[in-house]
Write a protein that holds these residues in place. Structure first.
Motif, PDB file in Angstrom:
ATOM      1  N   LYS A   4       0.848  -1.180   0.000  1.00 46.44           N
ATOM      2  CA  LYS A   4       0.000   0.000   0.000  1.00 46.44           C
ATOM      3  C   LYS A   4       0.885   1.232   0.000  1.00 46.44           C
ATOM      4  CE  LYS A   4      -3.917   2.030   2.518  1.00 46.44           C
ATOM      5  NZ  LYS A   4      -4.775   1.884   3.729  1.00 46.44           N
ATOM      6  N   TYR A   6       0.667   5.499   0.218  1.00 51.73           N
ATOM      7  CA  TYR A   6      -0.194   6.644   0.532  1.00 51.73           C
ATOM      8  C   TYR A   6       0.609   7.929   0.400  1.00 51.73           C
ATOM      9  CZ  TYR A   6      -3.185   9.814   3.199  1.00 51.73           C
ATOM     10  OH  TYR A   6      -3.965  10.874   3.597  1.00 51.73           O
ATOM     11  N   LEU A   7       0.014   8.946  -0.212  1.00 49.33           N
ATOM     12  CA  LEU A   7       0.595  10.284  -0.303  1.00 49.33           C
ATOM     13  C   LEU A   7      -0.366  11.268   0.348  1.00 49.33           C
ATOM     14  CD1 LEU A   7       1.912  10.431  -3.990  1.00 49.33           C
ATOM     15  CD2 LEU A   7       3.265  10.120  -1.937  1.00 49.33           C
ATOM     16  N   THR A  17      -4.609   7.123  -1.356  1.00 51.76           N
ATOM     17  CA  THR A  17      -3.860   5.898  -1.603  1.00 51.76           C
ATOM     18  C   THR A  17      -3.698   5.725  -3.108  1.00 51.76           C
ATOM     19  OG1 THR A  17      -4.764   4.870   0.391  1.00 51.76           O
ATOM     20  CG2 THR A  17      -3.836   3.402  -1.269  1.00 51.76           C
ATOM     21  N   LEU A  18      -2.508   5.373  -3.556  1.00 50.54           N
ATOM     22  CA  LEU A  18      -2.304   5.176  -4.995  1.00 50.54           C
ATOM     23  C   LEU A  18      -3.230   4.077  -5.497  1.00 50.54           C
ATOM     24  CD1 LEU A  18       1.550   5.336  -5.647  1.00 50.54           C
ATOM     25  CD2 LEU A  18      -0.151   7.149  -5.820  1.00 50.54           C
ATOM     26  N   LEU A  21      -0.572   0.204  -7.946  1.00 49.66           N
ATOM     27  CA  LEU A  21       0.778   0.118  -7.399  1.00 49.66           C
ATOM     28  C   LEU A  21       1.817   0.052  -8.513  1.00 49.66           C
ATOM     29  CD1 LEU A  21       0.111  -2.452  -4.555  1.00 49.66           C
ATOM     30  CD2 LEU A  21       0.578  -0.020  -4.284  1.00 49.66           C
ATOM     31  N   SER A  59       3.787   4.811 -12.504  1.00 51.19           N
ATOM     32  CA  SER A  59       2.524   4.089 -12.489  1.00 51.19           C
ATOM     33  C   SER A  59       1.527   4.887 -13.327  1.00 51.19           C
ATOM     34  CB  SER A  59       2.017   3.890 -11.057  1.00 51.19           C
ATOM     35  OG  SER A  59       0.886   3.039 -11.050  1.00 51.19           O
ATOM     36  N   PHE A  61      -2.797   6.640 -13.314  1.00 49.03           N
ATOM     37  CA  PHE A  61      -4.097   6.892 -12.693  1.00 49.03           C
ATOM     38  C   PHE A  61      -5.169   6.463 -13.699  1.00 49.03           C
ATOM     39  CE2 PHE A  61      -1.513  10.423 -10.726  1.00 49.03           C
ATOM     40  CZ  PHE A  61      -1.373   9.786  -9.499  1.00 49.03           C
ATOM     41  N   SER A  71      -6.786   0.252  -4.502  1.00 54.28           N
ATOM     42  CA  SER A  71      -7.342   1.136  -3.476  1.00 54.28           C
ATOM     43  C   SER A  71      -8.852   0.934  -3.372  1.00 54.28           C
ATOM     44  CB  SER A  71      -7.034   2.606  -3.810  1.00 54.28           C
ATOM     45  OG  SER A  71      -7.606   2.963  -5.048  1.00 54.28           O
ATOM     46  N   TYR A  80      -6.127  13.267  -8.896  1.00 56.00           N
ATOM     47  CA  TYR A  80      -4.784  12.982  -8.405  1.00 56.00           C
ATOM     48  C   TYR A  80      -3.768  13.997  -8.941  1.00 56.00           C
ATOM     49  CZ  TYR A  80      -6.959   8.439  -7.406  1.00 56.00           C
ATOM     50  OH  TYR A  80      -7.778   7.435  -6.951  1.00 56.00           O
TER      51      TYR A  80
END
Length: 229
Positions: A4, A6-7, A17-18, A21, A59, A61, A71, A80
């Motif tokens: 997991k 997270y930013l 959360t991305l 991954l 990665s 989105f 997520s 994002y």
């Protein structure tokens, strides 16, 4: 435990959360040692503290939810992208959390580079690469050159303050906290521990109290009522 990432900002109170991954995450931990040539001795090296850790990955989105989305919540790619751009524009420090691996990280970073782009045939999906650098808190310190006069004056001030402090009774800590928390939004155990216990690293205490309802510490759901230490 599942991977997991997270930013977020403000100690994780705002973030995400991305959704997908990355296939690979690079951790760059360069040293900062120096070498010198000494007459009649030859080359020597001086050991310094390592440079700030750098993390980079790629990665995307996705526009639509699919089996590759890990997520619980999926937002539009523009959400994002705009969040990351907003944080950079406001010069925010980023809370980067990576769990589920021996290389676990939970620290503050700065966004050094962010490159979003589209690929042909994947309309709506936004690919990106991002580079982060660990942030180290610092502050300027005022240096005072001591003289006999300033030393005597400081000693006098310390004596006065100690007398005043001893004459005031200490107030009991009456601050109380709720015994439960109802999960909502993007809550994680780390956020809840930070909010109520003052330290996100104490999330395991909350997890241990609620093992009867939490099967995976990375997965908590809206509406769950968790007991607090």
């Amino acid at each position: 435990m599942a991977y997991k990432i997270y930013l977020g900002i403000n100690d994780g109170e705002e973030g995400f959360t991305l959704p997908v991954l990355p296939e690979k995450i690079e951790f760059n931990e360069d040293g900062d040692n120096k070498t010198y040539d000494i007459i009649n001795l030859g080359e020597i090296n001086i050991i310094n503290k390592p440079k700030l850790m750098e993390i980079s990955f790629e990665s995307f989105f996705p526009k639509h939810k699919g089996p590759y989305v890990s997520s619980e919540k999926l937002f539009s790619p523009s959400f994002y992208i705009n969040k990351i751009r907003e944080w950079r524009e406001k010069q925010k420090k980023i809370r980067f959390i990576f769990v589920g691996s021996p290389l676990e990280v939970n620290d503050l970073f700065t966004i050094e580079n962010f490159k979003p782009y589209e690929e042909g045939g994947e309309v709506g999906d936004i690919h990106y690469s991002i580079e982060l650098k660990r942030y180290k808190n610092y502050a300027a310190k005022k240096v005072v050159i001591a003289t006999q006069k300033t030393v005597l004056a400081n000693q006098s001030q310390v004596k006065k303050k100690s007398v005043i402090a001893s004459s005031k009774p200490t107030r009991p800590n009456t601050k109380s906290y709720p015994k439960t928390h109802t999960v909502s939004g993007n809550d994680t155990l780390w956020h809840i521990a930070k909010r109520y216990l003052g330290n996100g690293a104490r999330w395991k205490e909350i997890y241990n109290l609620n093992k009867d309802k939490i099967k995976n510490p990375n997965l908590i759901y809206t509406g769950q009522v968790l007991r607090l230490p």
